[in-house]
Design a protein around this motif. Structure first.
Motif, PDB file in Angstrom:
ATOM      1  N   GLY A 193       0.818  -1.210   0.000  1.00 14.40           N
ATOM      2  CA  GLY A 193       0.000   0.000   0.000  1.00 14.40           C
ATOM      3  C   GLY A 193       0.848   1.255   0.000  1.00 14.40           C
ATOM      4  N   TYR A 194       1.936   1.236   0.762  1.00 19.12           N
ATOM      5  CA  TYR A 194       2.870   2.372   0.781  1.00 19.12           C
ATOM      6  C   TYR A 194       3.438   2.630  -0.616  1.00 19.12           C
ATOM      7  CZ  TYR A 194       7.483   4.559   1.287  1.00 19.12           C
ATOM      8  OH  TYR A 194       8.591   5.344   1.124  1.00 19.12           O
ATOM      9  N   PHE A 195       3.868   1.565  -1.291  1.00 19.35           N
ATOM     10  CA  PHE A 195       4.443   1.722  -2.625  1.00 19.35           C
ATOM     11  C   PHE A 195       3.379   2.077  -3.659  1.00 19.35           C
ATOM     12  CE2 PHE A 195       8.165  -0.776  -1.052  1.00 19.35           C
ATOM     13  CZ  PHE A 195       9.152   0.127  -1.434  1.00 19.35           C
ATOM     14  N   LEU A 196       2.150   1.601  -3.466  1.00 17.82           N
ATOM     15  CA  LEU A 196       1.071   1.960  -4.393  1.00 17.82           C
ATOM     16  C   LEU A 196       0.856   3.471  -4.384  1.00 17.82           C
ATOM     17  CD1 LEU A 196      -1.220   1.193  -6.322  1.00 17.82           C
ATOM     18  CD2 LEU A 196      -2.677   0.816  -4.311  1.00 17.82           C
ATOM     19  N   HIS A 197       0.898   4.065  -3.216  1.00 17.60           N
ATOM     20  CA  HIS A 197       0.776   5.522  -3.157  1.00 17.60           C
ATOM     21  C   HIS A 197       1.913   6.187  -3.917  1.00 17.60           C
ATOM     22  CE1 HIS A 197       1.890   9.461  -1.412  1.00 17.60           C
ATOM     23  NE2 HIS A 197       0.612   9.691  -1.613  1.00 17.60           N
ATOM     24  N   ARG A 198       3.130   5.693  -3.738  1.00 16.06           N
ATOM     25  CA  ARG A 198       4.269   6.295  -4.430  1.00 16.06           C
ATOM     26  C   ARG A 198       4.132   6.174  -5.940  1.00 16.06           C
ATOM     27  NH1 ARG A 198       9.905   4.290  -2.577  1.00 16.06           N
ATOM     28  NH2 ARG A 198      10.280   5.146  -4.644  1.00 16.06           N
ATOM     29  N   VAL A 199       3.645   5.034  -6.413  1.00 16.75           N
ATOM     30  CA  VAL A 199       3.450   4.847  -7.853  1.00 16.75           C
ATOM     31  C   VAL A 199       2.491   5.899  -8.389  1.00 16.75           C
ATOM     32  CG1 VAL A 199       2.447   3.319  -9.597  1.00 16.75           C
ATOM     33  CG2 VAL A 199       4.005   2.383  -7.897  1.00 16.75           C
ATOM     34  N   LEU A 200       1.359   6.073  -7.701  1.00 22.80           N
ATOM     35  CA  LEU A 200       0.356   7.039  -8.158  1.00 22.80           C
ATOM     36  C   LEU A 200       0.845   8.472  -7.984  1.00 22.80           C
ATOM     37  CD1 LEU A 200      -2.908   5.403  -6.774  1.00 22.80           C
ATOM     38  CD2 LEU A 200      -1.972   5.267  -9.087  1.00 22.80           C
ATOM     39  N   ASP A 201       1.559   8.722  -6.895  1.00 21.43           N
ATOM     40  CA  ASP A 201       2.045  10.071  -6.628  1.00 21.43           C
ATOM     41  C   ASP A 201       3.065  10.506  -7.682  1.00 21.43           C
ATOM     42  OD1 ASP A 201       2.128  12.420  -4.942  1.00 21.43           O
ATOM     43  OD2 ASP A 201       4.130  11.795  -4.363  1.00 21.43           O
ATOM     44  N   GLU A 202       3.939   9.573  -8.074  1.00 21.94           N
ATOM     45  CA  GLU A 202       4.944   9.900  -9.088  1.00 21.94           C
ATOM     46  C   GLU A 202       4.316  10.231 -10.431  1.00 21.94           C
ATOM     47  OE1 GLU A 202       7.675   6.653  -9.202  1.00 21.94           O
ATOM     48  OE2 GLU A 202       8.546   7.093  -7.229  1.00 21.94           O
ATOM     49  N   LYS A 203       3.154   9.666 -10.680  1.00 23.83           N
ATOM     50  CA  LYS A 203       2.446   9.937 -11.928  1.00 23.83           C
ATOM     51  C   LYS A 203       1.453  11.093 -11.791  1.00 23.83           C
ATOM     52  CE  LYS A 203       2.796   5.139 -13.526  1.00 23.83           C
ATOM     53  NZ  LYS A 203       3.699   5.449 -14.649  1.00 23.83           N
ATOM     54  N   GLY A 204       1.397  11.681 -10.580  1.00 19.34           N
ATOM     55  CA  GLY A 204       0.475  12.782 -10.347  1.00 19.34           C
ATOM     56  C   GLY A 204      -0.980  12.377 -10.355  1.00 19.34           C
TER      57      GLY A 204
END
Length: 246
Positions: A193-204
């Protein structure tokens, strides 16, 4: 400051409502003698898994938004300790040791030092790797590596020794808890879940996807998830006693 991601609150609220109904059914079946074979079987198991997977994944996702990880983790862990104490004293036959609140609180605290290394891992690789580790270690509590009916190999019996190993994911013979979520494998779903947020955050995409969806009742429940969790079972049990009698 980032906008409130209302959809996440609503999703957490919806998950909590599903959990409340699930626990209401548990009370009916296991405490008040209602016959519901479907609940004891695969449909009930899948329902239960849908709740805990969503809740723990969301907790890892939302870890990124906390202003004080240690305080929040300690509060959730403390809530789990209260649940364990109350059930062990008042309902020892249905006691809860290392339940979902204890697990999530532990993951929140463990993620504080882990983030230093997690930041160095590419987000997509971290998401894939942590989720695969969750699947690989899913059966640890049952003594093996693998997922559900897929058993890859047995684990050494020496790992399963006491309550400390049970907390980590290796329960000793005779261990019992009506709600058991050990650190392994669930911390890896939390980390996913932590990394899922980072994936979406990096893509805005995080704010674009989750800023909408303000459903007042669901959002309120989602924002007050800890207190709702702590209060729902006593309320459900009290209602059951009123309806079915002592």
């Amino acid at each position: 400051m980032k906008k409130r991601l209302h959809f996440l609150d609503a999703l957490r609220g919806l998950c909590l409502i599903s959990m409340i109904v699930f626990h209401g059914m548990w009370n009916l079946v296991y405490l008040f003698g209602v016959d519901a074979p479907w609940y004891r079987g695969t449909p009930g198991y899948l329902w239960q898994q849908s709740i805990c997977w969503t809740f723990i994944l969301l907790s890892g996702f939302c870890w990124n938004f906390s202003r004080n990880h240690l305080k929040r983790g300690a509060l959730v862990f403390g809530g789990g300790a209260v649940v364990s104490l109350v059930t062990c004293v008042l309902m020892p036959q249905n006691r809860i040791l290392f339940g979902v609140l204890t697990c999530i609180g532990s993951c929140m605290i463990a993620m504080i030092p882990l983030e230093k290394w997690a930041k160095k891992v590419p987000a997509a690789a971290g998401l894939a790797g942590s989720f695969l580790l969750f699947l690989l270690l899913r059966n640890c509590a049952d003594g093996s590596l693998g997922f559900e009916s897929l058993v890859l190999c047995d684990l050494p019996a020496a790992l399963y020794r006491n309550n400390l190993t049970a907390y980590l994911g290796f329960p000793q013979p005779g261990f019992f808890s009506t709600d058991y979520f050990p650190i392994i494998p669930w911390i890896f779903l939390f980390v996913a879940g932590y990394f899922l947020h980072r994936v979406l955050d990096e893509k805005g995409l995080d704010e674009k996807l989750f800023a909408k969806g303000n459903v007042p009742v669901l959002n309120w429940i989602g924002r007050h998830s800890l207190i709702v969790y702590l209060l729902h079972q006593p309320i459900l049990y009290g209602l059951g006693m009123l309806i079915f009698g002592a």
